[in-house]
Design an enzyme around this catalytic site. Structure first.
Site, short mmCIF file in Angstrom:
data_model
loop_
_atom_site.label_atom_id
_atom_site.label_comp_id
_atom_site.label_asym_id
_atom_site.label_seq_id
_atom_site.Cartn_x
_atom_site.Cartn_y
_atom_site.Cartn_z
CG HIS A 183 7.81 3.57 -8.31
ND1 HIS A 183 8.19 3.42 -7.02
CD2 HIS A 183 9.28 3.74 -9.19
CE1 HIS A 183 9.29 3.74 -7.92
NE2 HIS A 183 9.70 3.86 -8.90
CD GLU A 241 14.80 1.27 -13.01
OE1 GLU A 241 15.93 1.94 -12.16
OE2 GLU A 241 14.17 2.48 -13.61
CG HIS A 273 10.79 8.85 -6.35
ND1 HIS A 273 11.65 7.59 -5.24
CD2 HIS A 273 11.49 7.63 -7.78
CE1 HIS A 273 11.38 6.74 -5.62
NE2 HIS A 273 11.80 6.24 -7.10
CB ALA A 274 16.57 9.71 -6.86
CG HIS A 331 18.89 5.59 -15.02
ND1 HIS A 331 18.39 4.49 -15.61
CD2 HIS A 331 17.33 5.82 -14.10
CE1 HIS A 331 17.34 3.79 -14.89
NE2 HIS A 331 16.86 4.39 -13.21
CG HIS A 376 19.42 3.23 -9.82
ND1 HIS A 376 19.04 1.99 -9.84
CD2 HIS A 376 18.33 3.81 -10.58
CE1 HIS A 376 18.09 2.07 -9.95
NE2 HIS A 376 17.42 3.37 -10.66
CD GLU A 377 18.81 8.00 -9.99
OE1 GLU A 377 18.56 7.96 -11.66
OE2 GLU A 377 17.37 7.18 -9.73
CE1 TYR A 424 13.24 1.57 -10.61
CE2 TYR A 424 10.96 0.71 -10.08
CZ TYR A 424 11.84 1.12 -10.14
OH TYR A 424 11.91 2.92 -11.12
#
Ligand code: X8Z
Ligand code: ZN
Length: 581
Positions: free
Chosen positions: A480, A379, A321-322, A355, A351-352, A490
């Site tokens: 999660h 997020e 999971h990323a 962060h 997305h990553e 999210y």
């Protein structure tokens, strides 16, 4: 006036807490990184130990910090902010050391079980989550899709169930020890407003977007009914959960080819181009990095490329999971992902990196401030950037040719994005609506699974196609839940990213319709974004929001504006239909 001795004592207290917190956070995150990229018994034990030390420390500091509770008005704003952040700094430990060790071990085990889970057939051939997801995305044979769905839910959910039941008891004991009624209330206290007001905020935002979700659901159900017939998809009820192209029915973008409004008018999916041009994991991450650099951000440090896990390590078990990390809270940026060369993963990489660029802009702050303004902000950053992957942008970087610009192309484009973003909204709420009820003891373990499906039906209008039992634990099949990552973030991010996009497009001087805007290359948008990121959690989130957007409320009008063309089109398509479930 000289500062009172209490004010000085409090200042020293938070400074020392921040130092110690940093040390233990780093130790825990080093151990977590080792475990998640190489799941072994030794790594699990080390991660549990470091996690326990962190929990115990947090609990002690929170209890000690109570001595300042009656003197808050004597303290400076910065110290008050830090005392507030200490109270919500992480999961606290139960008082009994045995229970505390048990809680840390459970957290580590649940995450590892999810990471290693596989579905094996009678002949001993096994499929991991990635392989099962591919089936749901590409197969259009309902029996095959159901087998993949059920295999994952049965295997993973059931393996997590008993551990999760015990986890809830122990995590609640920790939360109660520091004065929260339960873990859910503790989570809802992280938004610079009361937990009750926060819950009301999420209801308000959901009510803003619910009509658009219902229209999309109605259109999707009708298309699937036409494709598979009444026996598989009813015309009036909830949609079967295994037919939406995604294991959790949380995003439906793989259904785009089945639902394309104007067939062949325009291309919207870059998967064929990525594969033709032999994009590998590194090239995909470079493409995303290039976007952030175009806004005036720094290239990723060399250590990012040396230390990241971009593909599943051969011969090892890992959590695919990323996720994005700053392992030592000092610009030690990394991502951990099992990248596939497709459109979905290109978006997830953005997305990553969102962060990572948050980390990069605040790593010199006290560690208590090294967080998003709220967790929804964190997020939302990479997703905001990905909204700028317009057809024009994709053409510019060679991933799309023959960009077609007309009303039909806009509808095609918007439907694909709605299948990703609008479909997600109720799922973004459901996971924690369920957990809030579980942590509050409103449902018993025997009712956990039924309650999960009651909420899935109520919010998402989806249902399992096969009977589920109280011994099943379908929430445990979603990352999660076993990883204990809060999920409302999210939902907020899906609202906020459009609000951010609207504000940044304005900074970039864009005046057309929102869905056609790309901030690629805009230093003005980049510096406004950087300024917000650099604030971290040093100020309440409404101030961070105001700094970048001029607005101090989360607001769904941007996402509704964005999708206005599709919204009108769906209303037309659904005219005369009964759209409820
Ligand atoms: O978990 C994630 C990210 C890591 S923070 C990949 N997301 C949620 C999910 O996969 O369920 C991004 C969208 C929702
Ligand atoms: Zn994320």
């Amino acid at each position: 006036m000289a500062p009172s001795s209490t004010a000085e004592e409090a200042r020293q207290f938070v400074a020392k807490a921040d130092d110690e917190f940093r040390r233990l956070l780093i130790a825990s995150s080093v151990a977590e990184w080792a475990k998640q990229t190489d799941i072994t018994t030794e790594h699990e034990a080390a991660a549990a130990k470091a996690g326990e030390e962190l929990m115990t420390f947090i609990t002690r500091v929170i209890k000690e910090s109570r001595k300042f509770a009656s003197a808050l008005d004597q303290l400076d704003a910065d110290t008050r902010r830090k005392l507030h952040l200490i109270k919500i700094a992480g999961q606290p430990a139960p008082d009994d050391p045995k229970q505390s060790a048990e809680l840390a071990a459970l957290a580590t085990e649940m995450d590892a079980i999810y990471g290693k889970s596989k579905v094996c057939d009678a002949a001993g051939a096994c499929k991991d989550l990635g392989a099962l997801e591919d089936i749901l995305a590409t197969s259009r044979n309902p029996a095959e899709q159901l087998a993949a769905w059920q295999g994952w839910h049965d295997t993973t959910g059931r393996a997590e169930r008993d551990k999760f039941v015990r986890f809830v008891e122990l995590a609640n004991a920790g939360a109660r020890g520091i004065g929260f009624p339960d873990v859910g209330a503790m989570w809802r206290s992280g938004y610079d407003m009361s937990p009750e007001d926060f819950q009301a905020e999420t209801d308000r935002l959901w009510n803003q977007v619910k009509p658009l979700y219902s229209q999309l659901h109605c259109y999707a159900r009708r298309t699937l009914n036409k494709k598979y017939g009444d026996k598989v998809v009813s015309k009036t009820g909830p949609i079967p959960a295994h037919l939406l192209g995604n294991m959790w029915a949380q995003s439906w973008d793989y259904l785009y080819p089945d639902m394309e409004p104007y067939h062949g008018v325009s291309k919207v999916d870059v998967t064929p181009a990525l594969q033709q041009q032999k994009y590998d994991a590194v090239k995909m991450v470079k493409a995303a990095e290039n976007f952030f650099v175009s806004l005036g951000m720094n290239p990723l440090p060399d250590s990012f490329w040396e230390r990241s896990m971009l593909v599943k390590p051969p011969g090892k078990e890992a959590v695919c999971h990323a996720s994005a990390w700053d392992v030592t809270y000092a610009n030690d940026l990394r991502i951990k992902m099992c990248i596939k060369p497709n459109h979905e993963d290109l978006v997830t990489i953005h997305h990553e990196l969102g962060h990572n660029y948050y980390f990069a802009n605040y790593y010199n702050l006290p560690v208590l401030y090294q967080q998003g303004a709220n967790d929804g902000f964190h997020e939302a950053i990479g997703d905001t950037i990905a909204l700028s992957m317009t057809p024009d942008y994709l053409a510019k970087v060679g991933l799309l040719d023959n960009v077609v610009k007309n009303d039909k192309a806009v509808i095609n484009q918007q439907l694909r994005l709605a299948l990703e973003k609008i479909a997600f909204l109720p799922f973004g709420l459901v996971v924690d609506r369920w957990r809030w009820d579980v942590f509050a003891g409103k449902v018993t373990p025997a009712q956990y699974n039924q309650h999960w499906w009651d909420l899935r039906k109520q919010y998402q209008g989806i249902a399992p196609a096969v009977a589920r039992a109280a011994t099943d634990f379908d929430p445990g099949a979603k990352y999660h839940v076993p990883a204990n990552v809060p999920y409302t973030r999210y939902f907020l991010a899906h609202i906020l990213q459009f609000q951010f996009h609207r504000a940044l497009c304005k900074k970039a001087g864009f005046t057309g319709s929102l869905n056609d805007c790309s901030i690629f290359g805009s230093k003005e948008a980049g510096s406004a974004l950087k300024a917000m990121l650099a604030m971290g959690a040093s100020r309440p989130w409404p101030e961070a929001l105001k700094a970048m957007t001029g607005e101090s409320q989360m607001d769904a009008s941007a996402i509704l504006d964005y999708f206005a063309p599709l919204s009108a089109w769906l209303a037309e398509q659904n005219k005369g239909q009964s759209c409820s479930w």
